[in-house]
Scaffold this active site. Structure first.
Site, short mmCIF file in Angstrom:
data_model
loop_
_atom_site.label_atom_id
_atom_site.label_comp_id
_atom_site.label_asym_id
_atom_site.label_seq_id
_atom_site.Cartn_x
_atom_site.Cartn_y
_atom_site.Cartn_z
CB THR A 1 14.27 -3.18 7.52
OG1 THR A 1 15.34 -2.90 8.43
CG2 THR A 1 13.02 -3.56 8.30
CG HIS B 1 -1.77 -1.18 1.35
ND1 HIS B 1 -2.87 -1.38 0.55
CD2 HIS B 1 -1.69 -2.27 2.15
CE1 HIS B 1 -3.43 -2.52 0.86
NE2 HIS B 1 -2.74 -3.09 1.82
#
Length: 191
Positions: free
Chosen positions: A169, A117
Protein backbone atom coordinates in the site's frame (compact mmCIF):
# COMPACT_ATOMS: atom_id res chain seq x y z
CA UNK A 1 0.40 -33.78 -18.96
CA UNK A 2 -2.91 -34.53 -20.71
CA UNK A 3 -3.56 -33.95 -24.41
CA UNK A 4 -5.36 -30.63 -23.86
CA UNK A 5 -2.52 -29.21 -21.73
CA UNK A 6 0.03 -30.42 -24.28
CA UNK A 7 -1.95 -28.62 -27.00
CA UNK A 8 -2.07 -25.42 -24.91
CA UNK A 9 1.66 -25.51 -24.14
CA UNK A 10 2.65 -26.10 -27.78
CA UNK A 11 0.20 -23.85 -29.66
CA UNK A 12 -0.85 -21.05 -27.31
CA UNK A 13 2.52 -19.20 -27.52
CA UNK A 14 2.06 -18.92 -31.29
CA UNK A 15 -1.60 -17.89 -30.98
CA UNK A 16 -0.87 -15.40 -28.18
CA UNK A 17 1.85 -13.65 -30.20
CA UNK A 18 -0.73 -13.10 -32.95
CA UNK A 19 -3.51 -12.04 -30.50
CA UNK A 20 -1.31 -9.52 -28.66
CA UNK A 21 -0.13 -7.96 -31.96
CA UNK A 22 -3.71 -7.89 -33.32
CA UNK A 23 -4.74 -5.86 -30.26
CA UNK A 24 -2.04 -3.26 -31.05
CA UNK A 25 0.31 -4.32 -28.25
CA UNK A 26 4.00 -3.71 -28.90
CA UNK A 27 6.01 -6.83 -28.10
CA UNK A 28 9.75 -7.48 -28.16
CA UNK A 29 11.77 -10.51 -29.21
CA UNK A 30 11.30 -13.92 -27.58
CA UNK A 31 7.71 -13.29 -26.48
CA UNK A 32 6.41 -16.48 -24.84
CA UNK A 33 2.92 -16.63 -23.30
CA UNK A 34 1.39 -20.02 -22.46
CA UNK A 35 -2.36 -20.29 -21.82
CA UNK A 36 -5.25 -17.90 -22.30
CA UNK A 37 -4.77 -14.25 -21.25
CA UNK A 38 -7.88 -12.06 -21.39
CA UNK A 39 -6.89 -8.61 -22.68
CA UNK A 40 -8.67 -5.27 -22.73
CA UNK A 41 -6.27 -2.94 -24.51
CA UNK A 42 -7.96 0.42 -24.96
CA UNK A 43 -4.81 2.26 -23.83
CA UNK A 44 -1.16 1.65 -24.76
CA UNK A 45 0.64 -1.57 -23.85
CA UNK A 46 4.30 -2.22 -24.64
CA UNK A 47 6.20 -5.34 -23.61
CA UNK A 48 9.98 -5.71 -23.88
CA UNK A 49 12.08 -8.65 -25.06
CA UNK A 50 12.26 -12.06 -23.39
CA UNK A 51 8.81 -11.78 -21.80
CA UNK A 52 7.40 -15.02 -20.39
CA UNK A 53 4.00 -15.68 -18.86
CA UNK A 54 1.98 -18.73 -17.89
CA UNK A 55 -1.77 -18.44 -17.47
CA UNK A 56 -4.10 -21.15 -16.21
CA UNK A 57 -4.50 -24.75 -17.40
CA UNK A 58 -2.69 -26.11 -14.35
CA UNK A 59 0.68 -25.33 -15.92
CA UNK A 60 1.94 -24.09 -12.56
CA UNK A 61 0.65 -25.81 -9.43
CA UNK A 62 0.68 -22.58 -7.40
CA UNK A 63 -1.65 -20.73 -9.76
CA UNK A 64 -3.48 -23.85 -10.93
CA UNK A 65 -6.30 -22.77 -13.29
CA UNK A 66 -6.27 -19.03 -12.55
CA UNK A 67 -5.71 -16.91 -15.64
CA UNK A 68 -3.60 -13.80 -15.89
CA UNK A 69 -5.13 -10.73 -17.52
CA UNK A 70 -4.32 -7.25 -18.80
CA UNK A 71 -6.98 -4.52 -18.52
CA UNK A 72 -5.77 -1.13 -19.73
CA UNK A 73 -8.42 1.57 -20.09
CA UNK A 74 -8.47 4.36 -22.65
CA UNK A 75 -5.51 6.78 -22.35
CA UNK A 76 -3.80 4.54 -19.76
CA UNK A 77 -0.28 3.14 -20.25
CA UNK A 78 1.24 -0.23 -19.30
CA UNK A 79 4.97 -0.56 -19.92
CA UNK A 80 6.77 -3.85 -19.23
CA UNK A 81 10.57 -4.00 -19.54
CA UNK A 82 12.88 -6.75 -20.78
CA UNK A 83 13.30 -10.18 -19.16
CA UNK A 84 10.07 -10.06 -17.16
CA UNK A 85 8.38 -13.25 -15.96
CA UNK A 86 4.74 -13.53 -14.86
CA UNK A 87 2.60 -16.41 -13.66
CA UNK A 88 -1.15 -15.77 -13.90
CA UNK A 89 -0.48 -12.12 -13.06
CA UNK A 90 -3.41 -9.72 -13.39
CA UNK A 91 -2.72 -6.07 -14.21
CA UNK A 92 -5.42 -3.37 -14.18
CA UNK A 93 -4.36 0.09 -15.39
CA UNK A 94 -6.46 3.25 -15.19
CA UNK A 95 -3.51 5.65 -15.39
CA UNK A 96 0.01 4.17 -15.59
CA UNK A 97 1.88 1.04 -14.55
CA UNK A 98 5.59 0.75 -15.32
CA UNK A 99 7.44 -2.51 -14.74
CA UNK A 100 11.23 -2.46 -15.06
CA UNK A 101 13.67 -5.04 -16.40
CA UNK A 102 14.30 -8.49 -14.86
CA UNK A 103 11.15 -8.33 -12.69
CA UNK A 104 9.66 -11.65 -11.54
CA UNK A 105 6.06 -12.16 -10.40
CA UNK A 106 4.97 -15.18 -8.36
CA UNK A 107 1.64 -16.83 -9.04
CA UNK A 108 -1.58 -14.80 -8.97
CA UNK A 109 -0.10 -11.38 -8.25
CA UNK A 110 -2.52 -8.47 -8.74
CA UNK A 111 -1.22 -5.04 -9.80
CA UNK A 112 -3.95 -2.37 -9.79
CA UNK A 113 -3.45 1.40 -9.99
CA UNK A 114 -7.05 2.30 -9.12
CA UNK A 115 -9.57 1.86 -6.32
CA UNK A 116 -12.03 0.73 -9.05
CA UNK A 117 -14.93 2.23 -7.08
CA UNK A 118 -15.44 5.49 -5.15
CA UNK A 119 -15.21 5.42 -1.36
CA UNK A 120 -18.45 7.42 -0.92
CA UNK A 121 -21.27 4.85 -0.90
CA UNK A 122 -23.83 7.30 -2.32
CA UNK A 123 -21.69 7.88 -5.41
CA UNK A 124 -20.77 4.18 -5.57
CA UNK A 125 -24.45 3.20 -5.80
CA UNK A 126 -24.84 4.77 -9.22
CA UNK A 127 -21.44 5.56 -10.69
CA UNK A 128 -17.72 5.00 -10.71
CA UNK A 129 -17.08 8.78 -10.84
CA UNK A 130 -14.67 9.87 -8.15
CA UNK A 131 -12.58 6.72 -8.36
CA UNK A 132 -8.97 7.45 -7.40
CA UNK A 133 -5.98 6.24 -9.45
CA UNK A 134 -2.22 6.80 -9.12
CA UNK A 135 0.75 5.43 -11.09
CA UNK A 136 2.65 2.31 -10.03
CA UNK A 137 6.38 1.89 -10.62
CA UNK A 138 8.10 -1.45 -10.12
CA UNK A 139 11.83 -0.93 -10.63
CA UNK A 140 14.43 -3.34 -12.05
CA UNK A 141 15.15 -6.76 -10.52
CA UNK A 142 12.16 -6.78 -8.16
CA UNK A 143 10.67 -10.12 -7.13
CA UNK A 144 7.02 -10.11 -6.02
CA UNK A 145 5.89 -13.27 -4.20
CA UNK A 146 2.79 -15.29 -5.02
CA UNK A 147 -0.68 -13.95 -4.21
CA UNK A 148 0.57 -10.41 -3.48
CA UNK A 149 -1.36 -7.25 -4.32
CA UNK A 150 0.31 -4.00 -5.42
CA UNK A 151 -2.02 -1.01 -5.02
CA UNK A 152 -2.21 2.46 -6.55
CA UNK A 153 0.54 5.06 -6.11
CA UNK A 154 3.22 2.56 -5.05
CA UNK A 155 6.89 2.46 -6.07
CA UNK A 156 8.84 -0.71 -5.33
CA UNK A 157 12.56 0.03 -5.40
CA UNK A 158 15.12 -1.89 -7.43
CA UNK A 159 16.21 -5.34 -6.27
CA UNK A 160 13.62 -5.56 -3.49
CA UNK A 161 11.73 -8.75 -2.65
CA UNK A 162 8.05 -8.71 -1.65
CA UNK A 163 7.00 -11.72 0.42
CA UNK A 164 4.15 -13.96 -0.71
CA UNK A 165 0.65 -12.80 0.21
CA UNK A 166 1.67 -9.18 0.82
CA UNK A 167 -0.54 -6.15 0.23
CA UNK A 168 1.71 -3.29 -0.89
CA UNK A 169 0.00 0.00 0.00
CA UNK A 170 3.05 2.28 0.40
CA UNK A 171 6.43 2.74 -1.29
CA UNK A 172 9.10 0.12 -0.64
CA UNK A 173 12.72 1.32 -1.00
CA UNK A 174 15.40 -0.41 -3.04
CA UNK A 175 17.39 -3.36 -1.71
CA UNK A 176 15.09 -4.68 0.97
CA UNK A 177 12.84 -7.58 1.86
CA UNK A 178 9.30 -6.55 2.72
CA UNK A 179 6.10 -8.43 3.47
CA UNK A 180 2.79 -8.56 5.24
CA UNK A 181 -0.58 -6.84 5.15
CA UNK A 182 0.08 -3.99 4.99
CA UNK A 183 3.51 -4.64 3.51
CA UNK A 184 6.39 -3.40 5.71
CA UNK A 185 10.15 -3.54 5.47
CA UNK A 186 11.54 -6.65 7.18
CA UNK A 187 15.24 -6.04 6.55
CA UNK A 188 17.66 -4.61 4.03
CA UNK A 189 19.49 -6.77 1.51
CA UNK A 190 23.25 -6.34 1.73
CA UNK A 191 25.11 -6.32 -1.56
Amino acid sequence: MNLHTTFVVKLSPIINRWVFKAKGIEIGKNFYVVGKVPIIAKGKISIGSNFTMTSGYGINAVSNDCQGAFHVVENAVLTIGDNVGMNSTRVRVNECVTIGNHVKFGANVLVIDTDSHPIDYLIRRNSSDGTKSAPILIEDDVWIGAHSIVLKGVTIGARSVIGAGSVVTKNIPADCIAGGNPCKIIRSISK
